[in-house]
Write a protein that holds these residues in place. Structure first.
Motif, PDB file in Angstrom:
ATOM      1  N   SER A   1     -46.989  -7.259  -9.606  1.00 32.98           N
ATOM      2  CA  SER A   1     -46.152  -7.047 -10.799  1.00 32.98           C
ATOM      3  C   SER A   1     -45.060  -6.000 -10.589  1.00 32.98           C
ATOM      4  O   SER A   1     -44.440  -5.555 -11.555  1.00 32.98           O
ATOM      5  CB  SER A   1     -47.007  -6.671 -12.016  1.00 32.98           C
ATOM      6  OG  SER A   1     -47.910  -7.694 -12.326  1.00 32.98           O
ATOM      7  N   LEU A   2     -44.826  -5.596  -9.345  1.00 33.96           N
ATOM      8  CA  LEU A   2     -43.723  -4.699  -9.021  1.00 33.96           C
ATOM      9  C   LEU A   2     -42.825  -5.380  -8.007  1.00 33.96           C
ATOM     10  O   LEU A   2     -43.311  -5.914  -7.004  1.00 33.96           O
ATOM     11  CB  LEU A   2     -44.237  -3.378  -8.439  1.00 33.96           C
ATOM     12  CG  LEU A   2     -45.093  -2.481  -9.332  1.00 33.96           C
ATOM     13  CD1 LEU A   2     -45.595  -1.292  -8.526  1.00 33.96           C
ATOM     14  CD2 LEU A   2     -44.311  -2.007 -10.553  1.00 33.96           C
TER      15      LEU A   2
ATOM     16  N   HIS B   1     -41.579   3.895  -6.099  1.00 33.90           N
ATOM     17  CA  HIS B   1     -42.980   4.307  -6.112  1.00 33.90           C
ATOM     18  C   HIS B   1     -43.546   4.642  -4.731  1.00 33.90           C
ATOM     19  O   HIS B   1     -44.660   5.156  -4.640  1.00 33.90           O
ATOM     20  CB  HIS B   1     -43.828   3.213  -6.771  1.00 33.90           C
ATOM     21  CG  HIS B   1     -43.327   2.795  -8.114  1.00 33.90           C
ATOM     22  ND1 HIS B   1     -43.298   3.649  -9.197  1.00 33.90           N
ATOM     23  CD2 HIS B   1     -42.798   1.612  -8.553  1.00 33.90           C
ATOM     24  CE1 HIS B   1     -42.793   3.022 -10.242  1.00 33.90           C
ATOM     25  NE2 HIS B   1     -42.475   1.789  -9.883  1.00 33.90           N
TER      26      HIS B   1
ATOM     27  N   GLY C   1     -49.026  -2.397  -9.642  1.00 35.41           N
ATOM     28  CA  GLY C   1     -48.350  -2.603 -10.920  1.00 35.41           C
ATOM     29  C   GLY C   1     -49.179  -2.144 -12.095  1.00 35.41           C
ATOM     30  O   GLY C   1     -48.668  -1.568 -13.060  1.00 35.41           O
ATOM     31  N   TYR C   2     -50.473  -2.394 -12.044  1.00 33.16           N
ATOM     32  CA  TYR C   2     -51.372  -1.977 -13.122  1.00 33.16           C
ATOM     33  C   TYR C   2     -51.390  -0.455 -13.226  1.00 33.16           C
ATOM     34  O   TYR C   2     -51.334   0.117 -14.316  1.00 33.16           O
ATOM     35  CB  TYR C   2     -52.783  -2.502 -12.868  1.00 33.16           C
ATOM     36  CG  TYR C   2     -53.816  -1.981 -13.836  1.00 33.16           C
ATOM     37  CD1 TYR C   2     -54.001  -2.604 -15.062  1.00 33.16           C
ATOM     38  CD2 TYR C   2     -54.590  -0.859 -13.537  1.00 33.16           C
ATOM     39  CE1 TYR C   2     -54.937  -2.134 -15.971  1.00 33.16           C
ATOM     40  CE2 TYR C   2     -55.526  -0.372 -14.436  1.00 33.16           C
ATOM     41  CZ  TYR C   2     -55.696  -1.011 -15.645  1.00 33.16           C
ATOM     42  OH  TYR C   2     -56.616  -0.531 -16.547  1.00 33.16           O
TER      43      TYR C   2
ATOM     44  N   THR D   1     -48.058   0.862 -14.705  1.00 33.35           N
ATOM     45  CA  THR D   1     -47.962   0.556 -16.132  1.00 33.35           C
ATOM     46  C   THR D   1     -48.852   1.456 -16.966  1.00 33.35           C
ATOM     47  O   THR D   1     -48.499   1.845 -18.083  1.00 33.35           O
ATOM     48  CB  THR D   1     -48.339  -0.914 -16.385  1.00 33.35           C
ATOM     49  OG1 THR D   1     -47.446  -1.764 -15.671  1.00 33.35           O
ATOM     50  CG2 THR D   1     -48.261  -1.262 -17.868  1.00 33.35           C
ATOM     51  N   ASN D   2     -50.009   1.817 -16.428  1.00 32.52           N
ATOM     52  CA  ASN D   2     -50.979   2.587 -17.199  1.00 32.52           C
ATOM     53  C   ASN D   2     -51.013   4.073 -16.841  1.00 32.52           C
ATOM     54  O   ASN D   2     -51.974   4.783 -17.166  1.00 32.52           O
ATOM     55  CB  ASN D   2     -52.363   1.975 -17.030  1.00 32.52           C
ATOM     56  CG  ASN D   2     -52.467   0.611 -17.681  1.00 32.52           C
ATOM     57  OD1 ASN D   2     -52.570   0.496 -18.893  1.00 32.52           O
ATOM     58  ND2 ASN D   2     -52.406  -0.441 -16.867  1.00 32.52           N
TER      59      ASN D   2
ATOM     60  N   SER E   1     -55.693  -2.096 -23.615  1.00 36.02           N
ATOM     61  CA  SER E   1     -54.718  -2.942 -22.903  1.00 36.02           C
ATOM     62  C   SER E   1     -55.371  -3.518 -21.665  1.00 36.02           C
ATOM     63  O   SER E   1     -55.701  -2.779 -20.732  1.00 36.02           O
ATOM     64  CB  SER E   1     -53.489  -2.115 -22.493  1.00 36.02           C
ATOM     65  OG  SER E   1     -52.725  -1.763 -23.605  1.00 36.02           O
TER      66      SER E   1
ATOM     67  N   GLU F   1     -52.110  -9.611 -25.595  1.00 37.81           N
ATOM     68  CA  GLU F   1     -51.874  -8.206 -25.317  1.00 37.81           C
ATOM     69  C   GLU F   1     -52.291  -7.343 -26.497  1.00 37.81           C
ATOM     70  O   GLU F   1     -52.400  -7.831 -27.633  1.00 37.81           O
ATOM     71  CB  GLU F   1     -50.390  -7.968 -25.021  1.00 37.81           C
ATOM     72  CG  GLU F   1     -49.798  -8.869 -23.950  1.00 37.81           C
ATOM     73  CD  GLU F   1     -48.287  -8.873 -23.991  1.00 37.81           C
ATOM     74  OE1 GLU F   1     -47.696  -7.792 -23.763  1.00 37.81           O
ATOM     75  OE2 GLU F   1     -47.704  -9.935 -24.272  1.00 37.81           O
TER      76      GLU F   1
END
Length: 305
Positions: A92-93, A102, A119-120, A123-124, A157, A202
């Protein structure tokens, strides 16, 4: 038997010897670079054969970025990523985002090896370069489902948003899922997923789910966002908190900006009227339920305390 073993051993020796020789002394074809762009011909051919997009081993295209991921072809070669795929490791990146922002490995989904995709973690709010925090913020919540229609939401989430993946634990137990977003209804039919326009689930949204029989949906993820955007009119939203709280307290950030709030619990509707709270039978907002909020003609942001 000895003859067979001897032959197998000889073949293995030959293969190992050939493999080692190839790596110690690469052949000319391994290092040929006719256009002198820093990318060997074999690499450019490999990502061009059978594709509509092509790299050109006869032209310097090292400075181009055909997939638009902010990583040039020469860098795609150096990092071992795909020049025609934005997200090579599917975390997801975008590849360029991983390299330039990153400092993660764009060819490995979980750079720090901690168990969560890069990505997780980004995001978190976790560090994709530190394996120690991969599971520190994981929260688990359970949503009880009764036969018939249930109005639910997620107080956490989930790491994945695919509706098929999230509802996998209750596969075969439900017949339909509906959501109301931006003034339009969306449907997911598990028997006809290809014709469904609701593809994700979501935190922050409410969902109608029709159960064939009772069940329990367990979801693990990170803390849900504290804010939910409301459009004018009716909004089917989620309650992004793992704790029950009085309605008046939960909606204090939009006091005077909404007309009413409704919930469907155990087959019964309950409502809260901010102008007449004494006549309202909805007094507490609870995790796991979805809520209808009528924002009237206002567009606002609901921020949970």
């Amino acid at each position: 038997m000895k003859n067979i073993l001897s032959v197998c051993g000889m073949l293995t020796l030959i293969c190992v010897s050939s493999f080692s020789q190839a790596h110690i002394s690469p052949t000319a074809s391994d290092i040929e670079d006719h256009d002198k762009d820093g990318m060997p011909d074999w690499w450019e051919h490999y990502f061009s054969d059978g594709r509509s997009e092509k790299l050109d081993p006869a032209r310097d295209d090292s400075g181009e970025d055909p997939d638009g991921d902010s990583l040039l072809n020469i860098d795609e070669f150096r990092y071992g990523t795909h020049p025609f795929e934005k997200d090579t490791d599917e975390d997801s990146l975008d590849d360029g985002e991983e390299v330039h922002q990153h400092r993660t490995n764009p060819a490995i989904a979980d750079t720090d090896g901690g168990g969560r995709p890069d990505g997780y973690e980004v995001t978190n709010g976790a560090d994709p370069l530190s394996p120690g925090d991969d599971h520190s913020s994981v929260i688990t919540a359970s949503v009880s489902l009764r036969p018939g229609w249930n109005l639910i939401s997620f107080p956490v989430s989930p790491p994945a948003v695919s509706i098929h993946e999230i509802l996998a634990p209750i596969s075969g137990s439900y017949s339909a899922v509906w959501s109301y977003r931006n003034g339009k209804w969306k449907l997911y039919d598990p028997d006809k997923p290809g014709l469904s326009d609701l593809t994700t689930m979501e935190a922050g949204w409410g969902y109608w789910i029709n159960m064939k029989h009772s069940g329990m949906l367990t979801i693990s993820g990170s803390a849900a966002p504290k804010s939910v955007d409301l459009e004018d009119g009716w909004n089917l939203v989620g309650y992004n908190s793992p704790h029950s709280q009085p309605v008046k307290n939960v909606l204090s950030s939009i006091n005077g900006k909404y007309l009413s709030i409704w919930v469907f619990i155990n087959g019964t509707w309950k409502a809260y009227d901010p102008l007449h709270p004494e006549f309202s039978d909805l007094t507490t907002m609870e995790p796991g339920y979805g809520y209808w909020i009528n924002a009237g003609t206002r567009v606002c942001t609901w921020i949970l305390p």
